[in-house]
Design a protein around this motif. Structure first.
Motif, PDB file in Angstrom:
ATOM      1  N   VAL A  68       5.296  44.986  12.976  1.00 57.36           N
ATOM      2  CA  VAL A  68       3.848  45.268  12.429  1.00 57.36           C
ATOM      3  C   VAL A  68       2.770  44.658  13.539  1.00 57.36           C
ATOM      4  O   VAL A  68       1.604  45.420  13.612  1.00 57.36           O
ATOM      5  CB  VAL A  68       3.513  44.956  10.983  1.00 57.36           C
ATOM      6  N   VAL A  69       3.116  43.206  14.011  1.00 62.58           N
ATOM      7  CA  VAL A  69       2.203  42.662  14.920  1.00 62.58           C
ATOM      8  C   VAL A  69       2.346  43.781  16.094  1.00 62.58           C
ATOM      9  O   VAL A  69       1.011  43.871  16.735  1.00 62.58           O
ATOM     10  CB  VAL A  69       2.520  41.152  15.020  1.00 62.58           C
ATOM     11  N   ALA A  70       3.187  43.922  16.530  1.00 61.48           N
ATOM     12  CA  ALA A  70       3.445  44.822  17.802  1.00 61.48           C
ATOM     13  C   ALA A  70       2.654  46.195  17.647  1.00 61.48           C
ATOM     14  O   ALA A  70       1.958  46.698  18.490  1.00 61.48           O
ATOM     15  CB  ALA A  70       4.581  45.201  18.180  1.00 61.48           C
ATOM     16  N   MET A  71       2.617  46.862  16.566  1.00 63.88           N
ATOM     17  CA  MET A  71       2.001  47.937  16.218  1.00 63.88           C
ATOM     18  C   MET A  71       0.598  47.590  16.234  1.00 63.88           C
ATOM     19  O   MET A  71      -0.438  48.386  16.746  1.00 63.88           O
ATOM     20  CB  MET A  71       2.298  48.664  14.783  1.00 63.88           C
ATOM     21  N   LEU A  72       0.068  46.492  15.396  1.00 67.23           N
ATOM     22  CA  LEU A  72      -1.493  46.350  15.512  1.00 67.23           C
ATOM     23  C   LEU A  72      -1.871  45.947  16.863  1.00 67.23           C
ATOM     24  O   LEU A  72      -3.176  46.554  17.404  1.00 67.23           O
ATOM     25  CB  LEU A  72      -1.723  44.917  14.803  1.00 67.23           C
ATOM     26  N   LEU A  73      -1.213  45.386  17.790  1.00 63.37           N
ATOM     27  CA  LEU A  73      -1.596  44.955  19.161  1.00 63.37           C
ATOM     28  C   LEU A  73      -1.802  46.263  19.890  1.00 63.37           C
ATOM     29  O   LEU A  73      -2.809  46.660  20.705  1.00 63.37           O
ATOM     30  CB  LEU A  73      -0.601  44.228  19.826  1.00 63.37           C
ATOM     31  N   TRP A  80     -16.615  38.544   8.462  1.00 63.27           N
ATOM     32  CA  TRP A  80     -17.989  37.634   8.704  1.00 63.27           C
ATOM     33  C   TRP A  80     -17.198  36.137   8.780  1.00 63.27           C
ATOM     34  O   TRP A  80     -18.350  35.529   9.170  1.00 63.27           O
ATOM     35  CB  TRP A  80     -18.816  37.769   7.641  1.00 63.27           C
ATOM     36  N   ILE A  81     -16.415  35.673   8.196  1.00 61.68           N
ATOM     37  CA  ILE A  81     -16.041  34.262   8.499  1.00 61.68           C
ATOM     38  C   ILE A  81     -14.978  34.223   9.710  1.00 61.68           C
ATOM     39  O   ILE A  81     -15.220  33.194  10.470  1.00 61.68           O
ATOM     40  CB  ILE A  81     -15.409  33.632   7.125  1.00 61.68           C
ATOM     41  N   LEU A  82     -13.764  34.759   9.547  1.00 64.88           N
ATOM     42  CA  LEU A  82     -12.834  34.702  10.795  1.00 64.88           C
ATOM     43  C   LEU A  82     -13.053  35.521  11.842  1.00 64.88           C
ATOM     44  O   LEU A  82     -12.659  35.232  12.841  1.00 64.88           O
ATOM     45  CB  LEU A  82     -11.436  34.979  10.212  1.00 64.88           C
ATOM     46  N   GLY A  83     -14.288  36.360  11.677  1.00 63.86           N
ATOM     47  CA  GLY A  83     -14.451  37.221  12.932  1.00 63.86           C
ATOM     48  C   GLY A  83     -13.280  38.009  13.544  1.00 63.86           C
ATOM     49  O   GLY A  83     -13.066  38.229  14.703  1.00 63.86           O
ATOM     50  N   ALA A  84     -12.261  38.528  12.590  1.00 66.92           N
ATOM     51  CA  ALA A  84     -11.253  39.174  12.936  1.00 66.92           C
ATOM     52  C   ALA A  84     -11.557  40.779  13.698  1.00 66.92           C
ATOM     53  O   ALA A  84     -12.396  41.399  13.388  1.00 66.92           O
ATOM     54  CB  ALA A  84     -10.364  39.544  11.824  1.00 66.92           C
ATOM     55  N   ASP A  85     -10.920  40.777  14.643  1.00 68.69           N
ATOM     56  CA  ASP A  85     -10.804  42.383  15.474  1.00 68.69           C
ATOM     57  C   ASP A  85      -9.639  42.982  14.454  1.00 68.69           C
ATOM     58  O   ASP A  85      -9.781  44.192  14.823  1.00 68.69           O
ATOM     59  CB  ASP A  85     -10.435  42.200  16.955  1.00 68.69           C
ATOM     60  N   GLY A  86      -8.734  42.272  14.348  1.00 68.64           N
ATOM     61  CA  GLY A  86      -7.567  43.064  13.504  1.00 68.64           C
ATOM     62  C   GLY A  86      -6.862  42.238  12.439  1.00 68.64           C
ATOM     63  O   GLY A  86      -7.172  40.949  12.345  1.00 68.64           O
TER      64      GLY A  86
END
Lengths: 351, 429, 57
Positions: A193-198, B306-312
């Motif tokens: 799942v991490v690879a797919m997200l990347l 808004w807090i962690l600023g995540a892209d994914g």
């Protein structure tokens, strides 16, 4: 030592079989020696490993108007040639042809107990109808893809005849047959799942292992016009059953439902019912079954003429890990029963 | 926050006069341990059993599995809020007895269901040991009955705490030794890493812990000693999950052991600084109705954005269909806010008439939720024939569990994981 | 949310048309309210999956 040469019978419709065009679609079953039309390409692919000993031909309308009988007739013709495998089509996008191919292959398997393979395009109705019973090779939507279709069909048929293990649908180019198996992947779920997200973040293409479900659109029924004279029924998937679960409804992966009558009572009594459902904590619904099938509230409303009549039979099954097509089947059956009993609307309580 | 795990490898567990670790053998003074557990007067009939891989031993009614861990020196209280004093987890040094596990047995639970409703079988040999991890760990099993006047709920809480205490007690025996391996987990505050990792995508992990499709155990010390069934999503540092801040809800779908060795957090740590910037963990539960699910999804997605600023974000769920719905909603909200998502799905209710493998939960109109990994489906588990056992631990007398059993593989504790530590994937044929 | 044309909010999975945290009389009124909401939904014209608030008359 050379292995035995495979005897192959090929099925074609009236067009590919050279009888004519759509105007010959009414023609009945016939069989000729050797390969015809695309059968020659089959023979090429088989090379010295097999021989197309005969070609069965029939009009698409003839089959379409009497599918089961026509399939049986055709199989009787085929059996005279003592084949090892049968190959039908490919039908590409032609719907009647695809259904005919699927039906004939299924009949061959059931009657002659030999492998049968066909090929068609994904949107061919034959796929939906027969992919669970028959190996259907995926083809393009037109004869331009004939070569690839022939190759896939012959290769798959030869694998079957040799008793070799059939690979995954993507590997051997066929439509999945609805069998689900847990296998070991090369990496654990977290790594995948991490690879797919990347990949997704980087805009790289990725192959999802699971797709979004199909949106099955159900056209809503019109609203009830006169609720004061209507009969309303109660249904649940919360697993409410009479004490002892007389119909043996499964507590998971249910395949059946039950209809349970109640007469002249104002409220369901806990002592008369069980709750059989492995997907939620049933303590509260056991205490008071009206929390699933609200007879008490509906009786009040009925007395006040808020509805014409409370239907004195509720329907119930267990909704946990239910196969979607089973749920659809049960839903249709319950609806049919309710309709025949003059019910206009139903309240389904779901857990 | 920096956490050092001192790993001491255990290859065998045995009874002894003194509790100690010698050359990989965990020696256990069972009487001393029983006395420790008996201090909780809610329990009676306390017994400690031991089982090693290869023993023809079947353990049933396993409510939780816990890895023996103890914090060293001034690191802070163990399992803060659960076993003793409040405190914070995830920093300092912790000793880990790897290859050992503490199991708690609640055979007197009287059919009560908490999260997961199955027998929680562990076989130490044969086909069962091959599909689940706990048949290959050296196990210390804590058994007890409720004392007079103790309710079933109180019994379960007491047993869980006994398991946690046992895990600490055993790990203390290894605390003074030179570790076989040291694992370091270090992620500083966001503003400190931002500079060096500006080019890497920020990834959050949204982790479901508990599902409200079942009744929660009152007093279950899930997060820093208290339950979370009504909580809104919150942010934790990944080290906190590694170091005892979070335990698996009683008879849960995972196990405390899995949280202590969390596969998703491990994977994100391995990638941290290389392909991504691991921004943090958002834990949530799965509510039992639609408005609360929306609320959970909104709060979690907002925290990520808004807090962690995540892209994914990567997401896991715990439980059945309702949790899948909450996860789907959360993923949708994230995508709507511009956070790309990937979901790890352990699915049920497959539509076998479908051509492709599809999720059973409907995602309304958010096609961007398109990255999904399959972790298998429990309904496609192969049936196993489990041979008769020489010894059965954790059942009432006269139970037939010692005979040959036919069970789906998913009934073996730990064989089927929703958190990502198994290599299972569902394949259509 | 799952594509059914008319959906009325229930209370919770473990108690869809009830609430064990309420006194019996109050729970009875709640059940009546949800049932009424369902009947209102049955009378409404809808063209796509619609979630009905049981509090609306």
């Amino acid at each position: 030592m050379a292995s035995k040469k495979l005897r192959v019978v090929h099925y074609l419709n009236q067009i590919f079989g050279g009888l004519g065009s759509k105007d010959q679609a009414h023609r009945g079953p016939q069989i000729v020696d050797g390969p015809t039309g695309p059968g020659r390409a089959i023979q090429s692919r088989l090379a010295e490993k097999g021989e197309v000993v005969a070609t069965a031909i029939c009009g698409d309308d003839y089959v379409g108007e009497r599918i089961d009988e026509a399939a049986a007739e055709i199989v009787q013709l085929i059996r005279r040639y003592d084949p090892d495998i049968v190959i039908a089509g490919p039908a590409f996008e032609a719907g009647r042809y695809g259904v005919a191919c699927g039906a004939i292959c299924k009949k061959v398997q059931e009657t002659l107990h030999i492998p049968a393979v066909t090929g068609m395009y994904g949107e061919n109705p034959g796929v939906d109808l027969f992919h669970k019973d028959v190996y259907i090779v995926q083809t393009g939507d037109s004869v331009r893809t004939m070569d690839e279709a022939i190759t896939r069909m012959v290769d798959l048929a030869m694998k079957q005849a040799a008793g070799q293990e059939i690979g995954k649908p993507a590997e051997d180019g066929y439509f999945p047959r609805g069998i689900l198996v847990n296998e070991q992947s090369d990496r654990n779920g977290a790594a995948r799942v991490v690879a797919m997200l990347l990949d997704k973040l980087k805009g790289r293409p990725f192959e999802p292992e699971v797709l979004q479900p199909t949106h099955y659109r159900v056209d809503p029924a019109p609203g009830i016009k006169d609720i004061g004279t209507s009969t309303i029924a109660l249904v649940t998937d919360g697993g409410l059953v009479p004490a002892g679960n007389p119909d043996g409804i499964e507590s998971r992966n249910a395949t059946r439902f039950g209809g349970y009558g109640f007469k002249d009572i104002d409220s369901l009594a806990a002592a008369d019912y069980d709750v059989n459902h492995s997907g939620y904590a049933t303590v509260f619904t056991r205490q008071n079954p009206n929390r699933l099938i609200p007879v008490d509230a509906m009786r009040e409303i009925e007395r006040e003429k808020g509805i014409g009549k409370l239907h004195e039979r509720f329907y119930s099954t267990t909704g946990v890990a239910t196969r979607l097509e089973t749920a659809r089947r049960m839903g249709r059956a319950i609806a049919a029963e309710l309709k025949s009993e003059g019910v206009s609307g139903a309240i389904l309580t779901s857990t | 926050m920096r956490l050092e795990l001192n790993i001491v490898q255990i290859t065998k567990v045995q009874s002894a006069d003194a509790t100690a670790v010698r050359n990989g053998v965990l020696c256990v003074n069972r009487q001393e341990l029983e006395d420790l557990v008996k201090q909780d007067t809610r329990l009676t009939g306390v017994r400690i059993e031991l089982a090693n891989p290869g023993d023809k031993c079947r353990i049933v009614n396993v409510a939780d599995v816990i890895e023996p861990r103890a914090r060293i020196a001034d690191s802070g209280p163990d399992f803060p809020g659960a076993v003793g004093m409040q405190g914070t987890a995830g920093h300092g040094t912790t000793c880990v007895l790897r290859g050992a596990a503490v199991l708690i047995n609640d055979y007197d639970i009287g059919g009560r269901q908490y999260q997961r409703a199955d027998e929680g079988i562990i076989d130490m040999w044969g086909p069962g040991a091959e599909v689940g991890p706990y048949g290959r760990t050296c196990n210390v099993i804590v058994l007890a009955s409720p004392a007079n006047g103790t309710s079933v709920d109180e019994y379960c809480v007491a047993l869980k705490i006994a398991g946690l205490k046992t895990a600490v007690h055993l790990a203390k025996a290894g605390a003074g030794l030179t570790p076989d391996e040291v694992e370091i987990y270090d992620i500083p505050p966001l503003r400190e890493t931002a500079g060096t990792m500006q080019d890497l995508p920020r990834v959050a992990y949204i982790c479901q812990v508990f599902t409200n499709q079942r009744v929660p155990l009152p007093g279950d010390p899930v997060l820093y000693g208290h339950h979370i069934e009504k909580m809104v999503p919150t942010i934790l540092h990944p080290n906190e999950l590694f170091d005892g801040a979070l335990t698996d809800p009683y008879r849960g779908y995972a196990a405390t052991y899995v949280i202590q060795n969390h596969p998703m957090i491990k994977e994100l740590y391995q990638n941290h600084g290389k392909t991504l910037h691991f921004a943090g963990v958002i834990i949530s539960n799965a509510p039992s109705n639609a408005p609360e699910s929306e609320r959970t999804a909104n709060v979690a997605a907002n925290l990520a954005k808004w807090i962690l600023g995540a892209d994914g974000a990567v997401l896991t769920k715990i439980g059945g269909g309702a949790p899948e719905l909450t996860m789907a909603l959360t993923a949708q909200r994230c995508e709507e806010l511009g956070i790309r998502t990937a979901l790890a799905l352990a699915h049920q209710g497959i539509d076998a008439s479908e051509i492709t493998l599809k999720a059973s939960t409907v995602f309304s109109n958010v096609p961007q939720v398109d990255a999904m990994v399959s972790m298998g489906t429990s309904t496609a588990s192969p049936m196993l024939t489990l041979p008769p056992a020489d010894k059965v631990v954790g059942v009432a007398d006269g139970s037939p569990m010692g005979k040959e059993l036919r069970k789906p593989a998913s009934d073996i504790r730990g064989s089927f994981s929703q958190l990502g530590d198994s290599r299972l994937t569902a394949v259509r044929y | 949310m799952v594509g059914a044309p008319r959906v009325v909010q229930g209370v919770k999975i473990v108690n869809p048309m009830g609430n064990e945290e309420m006194a019996p009389a109050a729970e009875q009124r709640l059940r009546r309210e949800i049932a009424t909401g369902a009947l209102n939904a049955l009378q409404a014209e809808v063209t796509e999956p619609t979630l009905f608030d049981r509090h609306k008359a």
